[in-house]
Design a protein around this motif. Structure first.
Motif, PDB file in Angstrom:
ATOM      1  N   LYS A  40       0.773  -1.320   0.290  1.00  0.00           N
ATOM      2  CA  LYS A  40      -0.158  -0.020  -0.167  1.00  0.00           C
ATOM      3  C   LYS A  40       0.456   1.554  -0.058  1.00  0.00           C
ATOM      4  CE  LYS A  40      -3.878  -1.785   2.183  1.00  0.00           C
ATOM      5  NZ  LYS A  40      -4.777  -2.232   4.226  1.00  0.00           N
ATOM      6  N   LYS A  41       1.813   1.188   1.231  1.00  0.00           N
ATOM      7  CA  LYS A  41       2.562   2.289   0.793  1.00  0.00           C
ATOM      8  C   LYS A  41       3.407   2.873  -0.329  1.00  0.00           C
ATOM      9  CE  LYS A  41       2.990   2.604   5.765  1.00  0.00           C
ATOM     10  NZ  LYS A  41       4.361   1.996   6.756  1.00  0.00           N
ATOM     11  N   ILE A  44       2.138   4.292  -5.510  1.00  0.00           N
ATOM     12  CA  ILE A  44       1.652   5.014  -5.446  1.00  0.00           C
ATOM     13  C   ILE A  44       2.054   6.238  -6.693  1.00  0.00           C
ATOM     14  CG2 ILE A  44       1.447   5.891  -2.907  1.00  0.00           C
ATOM     15  CD1 ILE A  44       3.542   7.284  -3.280  1.00  0.00           C
ATOM     16  N   LYS A  46       4.537   8.992  -7.426  1.00  0.00           N
ATOM     17  CA  LYS A  46       5.169   9.604  -7.166  1.00  0.00           C
ATOM     18  C   LYS A  46       6.498   8.761  -8.215  1.00  0.00           C
ATOM     19  CE  LYS A  46       7.368  10.294  -2.967  1.00  0.00           C
ATOM     20  NZ  LYS A  46       8.129   9.864  -2.236  1.00  0.00           N
ATOM     21  N   THR A 109      -0.613  14.676  -3.350  1.00  0.00           N
ATOM     22  CA  THR A 109      -1.770  14.417  -3.246  1.00  0.00           C
ATOM     23  C   THR A 109      -2.543  13.588  -4.668  1.00  0.00           C
ATOM     24  OG1 THR A 109      -2.723  16.175  -2.243  1.00  0.00           O
ATOM     25  CG2 THR A 109      -1.247  14.759  -0.956  1.00  0.00           C
ATOM     26  N   THR A 219      -3.296  10.151  -5.768  1.00  0.00           N
ATOM     27  CA  THR A 219      -2.239   9.574  -5.835  1.00  0.00           C
ATOM     28  C   THR A 219      -1.696   8.731  -4.952  1.00  0.00           C
ATOM     29  OG1 THR A 219      -0.824  10.996  -4.126  1.00  0.00           O
ATOM     30  CG2 THR A 219      -0.689  11.733  -6.685  1.00  0.00           C
ATOM     31  N   GLY A 220      -3.242   7.971  -4.048  1.00  0.00           N
ATOM     32  CA  GLY A 220      -2.671   7.097  -3.043  1.00  0.00           C
ATOM     33  C   GLY A 220      -1.980   7.697  -2.290  1.00  0.00           C
ATOM     34  N   GLN A 221      -1.500   8.508  -2.318  1.00  0.00           N
ATOM     35  CA  GLN A 221      -0.524   8.635  -1.078  1.00  0.00           C
ATOM     36  C   GLN A 221      -0.920   8.392   0.081  1.00  0.00           C
ATOM     37  OE1 GLN A 221       2.848  12.123  -1.180  1.00  0.00           O
ATOM     38  NE2 GLN A 221       2.083  12.803   0.253  1.00  0.00           N
ATOM     39  N   TYR A 224      -4.744   4.216   0.343  1.00  0.00           N
ATOM     40  CA  TYR A 224      -4.574   3.857  -1.105  1.00  0.00           C
ATOM     41  C   TYR A 224      -5.263   3.318  -1.844  1.00  0.00           C
ATOM     42  CZ  TYR A 224      -6.635  -1.069   0.882  1.00  0.00           C
ATOM     43  OH  TYR A 224      -7.822  -1.926   1.600  1.00  0.00           O
ATOM     44  N   PHE A 227      -5.905   5.757  -5.287  1.00  0.00           N
ATOM     45  CA  PHE A 227      -4.514   5.309  -6.504  1.00  0.00           C
ATOM     46  C   PHE A 227      -5.286   5.386  -7.352  1.00  0.00           C
ATOM     47  CE2 PHE A 227      -2.809   2.773  -9.173  1.00  0.00           C
ATOM     48  CZ  PHE A 227      -1.089   3.562  -9.142  1.00  0.00           C
ATOM     49  N   HIS A 259      -6.152   0.235  -7.292  1.00  0.00           N
ATOM     50  CA  HIS A 259      -5.528   0.372  -6.276  1.00  0.00           C
ATOM     51  C   HIS A 259      -4.689  -1.306  -5.820  1.00  0.00           C
ATOM     52  CE1 HIS A 259      -8.731  -1.704  -4.132  1.00  0.00           C
ATOM     53  NE2 HIS A 259      -9.115  -0.453  -4.215  1.00  0.00           N
TER      54      HIS A 259
END
Length: 486
Positions: A40-41, A44, A46, A109, A219-221, A224, A227, A259
């Motif tokens: 999950k982390k 994203i 990024k 975000t 972004t899922g930041q 999650y 996403f 996601h």
């Protein structure tokens, strides 16, 4: 003797502790939850992440296939008979769809982008060249006739012009013209009266090497589940084509990403600018694609059902209360007034009347259903087939003799299959992730196995220790003992 006994009992204690630990870890799902939290982390939008790279420039090859319906009995149709069509295709294009003009906002975000799509014809994957001829409904003419049918003066003028130029309800055009555009004589003449009118028509005119507008994605930041979820499209957070707030909602992703950590009881939402609406998909079955496990999601029949089946779809009846039936969607409001009706290919999951109205319709689930196969841990699409059909609403219009005695019918023009399957490089990366997942998830079971082994070893050692040792006399041969006694 004491150290040996101590060692045996220590083995027994360790076996019990390891068994308890293993069973506890299985019941608590500690390792699966840990793995999911890591994923999950990491997944994203990024810069520098594999998820962002795949979102920005999809590595898997995407193909768009078009199947046309060639009309075989145009004169009979004008006399009121049922249209008979023959499916011709595929005409295949390689699709490139990178995200461009990418710009991160609000501390990472959200991200803005346009999704430019380019189509390159693949002759070796096609039935024939783009110059193949197709006889179908004259969509520009049908659009003009529908627009002016209630204005008898203008309708008579247009009808006279159409007779003079030989324009009719049906036309024969090349595949390339129907898809990407051609100069239409009727539209060209009307442009003299309305200079802003575009005199070029094509089903996908201005969509090649172009985009459908600016998207703002989450972004899922922060969550999650957000996403790649669409926040706004062309500056709007909702649509205005439909007659209810629910139907005008922009929900989910754009259908190209999902996601991570997906469950079987989830509802996956997608926004499709092609359909001018949001829709959703539900879990159907487990699948395996190139050795990677996945879940198959499909849009259920309720998505395009009539309001009698699904009251939430009442807002898709336009004008308000004008419902065509299950399995079809009137998108004329978002197609410049053209009488375009969308459906699944061959009217799959639509009311039977649409299938029966056109000879040549043969709906089959395996060929005409939209499917999305997703790896549940990463959310990566393993394989997908987006299948849609473009139809035209055809009816007899008294002010236009060109329509003859034609039946009212939803006439199929073309259906498309936009497909993708995971590329080999992505398969190798996913297999490494799946291997790590299997190792981590199976650690508790490995501990249980070690505990069982140590428990078995403990029992063996205990049983061996309890066997009494024989005396010296007992080890003597029986005959020797008898002789000594005599």
């Amino acid at each position: 003797m004491f150290p040996k006994t101590c060692c045996i009992y220590t083995t027994g204690v360790f076996s019990i502790l390891i068994l308890i630990l293993g069973i506890s870890l299985v019941l608590s799902n500690v390792f699966p939850h840990f793995l999911q939290s890591v994923v999950k982390k990491e997944i994203i939008l990024k810069n520098g992440t594999e998820a962002f790279d795949a979102w920005e420039n999809p590595p898997a090859p995407i193909y768009m296939q078009f199947y046309f319906f060639n009309l075989t009995n145009p004169l009979e149709v004008l006399d009121g008979e049922r249209p008979a069509v023959v499916e011709i295709g595929p005409y295949t294009y390689r699709e490139y769809r990178p995200m461009e003009e990418v710009n991160f906002q609000e501390n990472g975000t959200k991200v803005t982008a346009v999704n430019t799509k380019t189509y390159i014809f693949q002759r070796n994957m096609s039935r024939g060249p783009e110059s193949d001829l197709i006889r179908t409904v004259n969509i520009p003419a049908m659009t003009v006739m529908e627009k002016f049918k209630d204005n008898s003066l203008v309708a008579n003028l247009i009808s006279s012009y159409m007779r003079a130029t030989g324009e009719g309800l049906f036309t024969t055009r090349t595949v390339g013209e129907l898809l990407w555009g051609y100069e239409d004589e009727l539209l060209k003449s009307l442009k003299t009266l309305r200079p802003t009118l575009d005199d070029v028509f094509g089903l996908f005119y201005k969509t090649n090497a172009s985009n459908d507008g600016e998207y703002v994605f989450f972004t899922g930041q922060q969550d999650y589940k957000d996403f790649a979820r669409v926040d706004t499209w062309n500056g709007e957070s909702s649509l205005n084509w439909w007659t209810s707030d629910e139907c005008n909602m922009i929900n989910g992703t754009n259908g190209a990403s999902f996601h991570p950590v997906i469950t079987k009881n989830e509802t996956l939402y997608m926004f499709s600018s092609d359909l001018c609406r949001s829709l959703y998909a539900l879990y159907e079955e487990d699948v395996t694609v190139k050795g990677i496990p996945g879940y198959r999601f499909i849009p259920p029949s309720e998505v395009f059902a009539n309001l009698t089946v699904n009251p939430a779809n009442a807002g898709f009846c336009v004008p308000a209360g004008n419902c065509l039936g299950s399995g079809v969607l009137n998108v004329s409001g978002c197609k410049q007034g053209a009488p375009i009706i969308m459906s699944s290919p061959h009217f799959y999951q639509a009311d039977e009347k649409f299938v029966q109205d056109v000879f040549g319709m043969k709906p089959k689930k395996e060929h005409h259903q939209t499917t999305i196969d997703i790896n549940p841990l990463t959310g990566f699409i393993l394989q997908a087939d987006k299948r849609l059909q473009v139809n035209v609403y055809v009816e007899k219009i008294d002010t236009f003799s060109q329509t003859g005695n034609v039946r009212t019918v939803v006439f199929p023009v073309v259906y498309l299959n936009e497909s993708v399957i995971l590329d080999d490089a992505s398969v190798r990366k996913l297999k490494v992730i799946i291997l790590k997942q299997n190792v981590v998830v199976n650690i508790p079971f490995m501990l249980i196995g070690v505990g069982i082994f140590l428990g078995g070893l403990f029992m063996f050692l205990m049983c061996r220790q309890k066997i009494p040792e024989s005396t010296t006399a007992e080890r003597q041969p029986l005959l020797s003992s008898l002789q000594k006694g005599m």
